[in-house]
Design a protein around this motif. Sequence first.
Motif, PDB file in Angstrom:
ATOM      1  N   UNK A   3       0.733  -1.401  -0.043  1.00 11.79           N
ATOM      2  CA  UNK A   3       0.039   0.030  -0.016  1.00 11.79           C
ATOM      3  C   UNK A   3       0.819   1.198   0.038  1.00 11.79           C
ATOM      4  N   UNK A   4       0.483   2.294  -0.528  1.00  8.93           N
ATOM      5  CA  UNK A   4       1.051   3.503  -0.811  1.00  8.93           C
ATOM      6  C   UNK A   4       0.345   4.542  -0.524  1.00  8.93           C
ATOM      7  N   UNK A   5       0.808   5.666  -0.414  1.00 12.44           N
ATOM      8  CA  UNK A   5      -0.055   7.175  -0.508  1.00 12.44           C
ATOM      9  C   UNK A   5       0.008   7.628  -1.794  1.00 12.44           C
ATOM     10  N   UNK A   6      -0.709   8.900  -2.192  1.00 13.58           N
ATOM     11  CA  UNK A   6      -0.707   9.561  -3.305  1.00 13.58           C
ATOM     12  C   UNK A   6       0.783   9.930  -3.604  1.00 13.58           C
ATOM     13  N   UNK A   7       1.103  10.254  -4.777  1.00 14.75           N
ATOM     14  CA  UNK A   7       2.305  10.993  -5.128  1.00 14.75           C
ATOM     15  C   UNK A   7       2.496  12.187  -4.468  1.00 14.75           C
ATOM     16  N   UNK A   8       3.540  12.370  -3.808  1.00 14.55           N
ATOM     17  CA  UNK A   8       3.943  13.640  -3.186  1.00 14.55           C
ATOM     18  C   UNK A   8       3.459  13.503  -1.643  1.00 14.55           C
ATOM     19  N   UNK A   9       2.992  12.589  -1.191  1.00 15.17           N
ATOM     20  CA  UNK A   9       2.355  12.462  -0.189  1.00 15.17           C
ATOM     21  C   UNK A   9       3.098  11.390   0.889  1.00 15.17           C
ATOM     22  N   UNK A  10       2.570  11.274   2.166  1.00 12.33           N
ATOM     23  CA  UNK A  10       3.532  10.163   2.920  1.00 12.33           C
ATOM     24  C   UNK A  10       2.549   9.879   4.314  1.00 12.33           C
ATOM     25  N   UNK A  11       2.857   8.633   4.495  1.00 11.68           N
ATOM     26  CA  UNK A  11       2.013   8.159   5.888  1.00 11.68           C
ATOM     27  C   UNK A  11       2.700   8.985   6.811  1.00 11.68           C
ATOM     28  N   UNK A  12       1.894   9.480   7.851  1.00 16.31           N
ATOM     29  CA  UNK A  12       2.319  10.025   9.031  1.00 16.31           C
ATOM     30  C   UNK A  12       2.425   9.237  10.419  1.00 16.31           C
ATOM     31  N   UNK A  13       1.565   8.455  10.295  1.00 15.18           N
ATOM     32  CA  UNK A  13       1.614   7.417  11.573  1.00 15.18           C
ATOM     33  C   UNK A  13       1.273   5.801  11.148  1.00 15.18           C
ATOM     34  N   UNK A  14       1.752   5.211  12.306  1.00 14.61           N
ATOM     35  CA  UNK A  14       1.401   3.667  11.967  1.00 14.61           C
ATOM     36  C   UNK A  14      -0.026   3.333  11.565  1.00 14.61           C
ATOM     37  N   UNK A  15      -1.121   4.032  12.251  1.00 12.46           N
ATOM     38  CA  UNK A  15      -2.435   3.944  11.959  1.00 12.46           C
ATOM     39  C   UNK A  15      -2.708   4.161  10.669  1.00 12.46           C
ATOM     40  N   UNK A  16      -2.040   5.209   9.951  1.00 13.60           N
ATOM     41  CA  UNK A  16      -2.346   5.388   8.550  1.00 13.60           C
ATOM     42  C   UNK A  16      -1.930   4.429   7.607  1.00 13.60           C
ATOM     43  N   UNK A  17      -0.813   3.707   8.095  1.00 20.99           N
ATOM     44  CA  UNK A  17      -0.713   2.466   7.258  1.00 20.99           C
ATOM     45  C   UNK A  17      -1.595   1.234   7.502  1.00 20.99           C
ATOM     46  N   UNK A  18      -1.621   0.886   8.928  1.00 21.82           N
ATOM     47  CA  UNK A  18      -2.722  -0.105   9.042  1.00 21.82           C
ATOM     48  C   UNK A  18      -3.915   0.142   8.269  1.00 21.82           C
ATOM     49  N   UNK A  19      -4.490   1.122   8.523  1.00 22.58           N
ATOM     50  CA  UNK A  19      -5.844   1.476   7.856  1.00 22.58           C
ATOM     51  C   UNK A  19      -5.819   1.323   6.342  1.00 22.58           C
ATOM     52  N   UNK A  20      -4.737   1.914   5.596  1.00 19.62           N
ATOM     53  CA  UNK A  20      -4.544   1.565   4.026  1.00 19.62           C
ATOM     54  C   UNK A  20      -4.347  -0.175   3.643  1.00 19.62           C
ATOM     55  N   UNK A  21      -3.934  -0.671   4.507  1.00 19.49           N
ATOM     56  CA  UNK A  21      -3.605  -2.141   4.463  1.00 19.49           C
ATOM     57  C   UNK A  21      -4.991  -2.822   4.574  1.00 19.49           C
ATOM     58  N   UNK A  22      -5.604  -2.558   5.573  1.00 15.24           N
ATOM     59  CA  UNK A  22      -6.953  -3.169   6.147  1.00 15.24           C
ATOM     60  C   UNK A  22      -7.653  -2.999   4.799  1.00 15.24           C
ATOM     61  N   UNK A  23      -7.903  -1.725   4.506  1.00 11.99           N
ATOM     62  CA  UNK A  23      -8.694  -1.382   3.170  1.00 11.99           C
ATOM     63  C   UNK A  23      -8.268  -2.160   2.007  1.00 11.99           C
ATOM     64  N   UNK A  24      -6.912  -2.205   1.491  1.00 11.97           N
ATOM     65  CA  UNK A  24      -6.668  -3.186   0.650  1.00 11.97           C
ATOM     66  C   UNK A  24      -7.176  -4.679   0.782  1.00 11.97           C
ATOM     67  N   UNK A  25      -6.631  -5.245   2.072  1.00 15.47           N
ATOM     68  CA  UNK A  25      -7.162  -6.433   2.204  1.00 15.47           C
ATOM     69  C   UNK A  25      -8.539  -6.863   2.031  1.00 15.47           C
ATOM     70  N   UNK A  26      -9.508  -6.067   2.544  1.00 13.71           N
ATOM     71  CA  UNK A  26     -10.586  -6.306   2.661  1.00 13.71           C
ATOM     72  C   UNK A  26     -11.565  -5.846   1.043  1.00 13.71           C
ATOM     73  N   UNK A  27     -10.705  -5.303   0.200  1.00  9.59           N
ATOM     74  CA  UNK A  27     -11.150  -4.958  -1.328  1.00  9.59           C
ATOM     75  C   UNK A  27     -10.512  -6.082  -1.959  1.00  9.59           C
TER      76      UNK A  27
END
Length: 77
Positions: A47-71
Amino acid sequence: MMNEATIGRFTWDGIEYEIDWPFELDDESTRSDYGVIYRDGEQVGEVCVKFGEAFETKDDVIDAAIEAIMAGEVDDA
């Protein structure tokens, strides 16, 4: 197996996934701009963020990963 990059686990549909947020290779105090999803020790997604952005917290990464898994955006074959 958890390592220093592992930030969490998530179980979906009876399958446990490990979510890692790797450190930059040239700066071990900085996290990468992507997260990695593993199942049974094998990488099944990223999982990655949009170009020019960055994950700020572990929760951001976990939320994005969960969304990818569930999708269904992981290689679970």
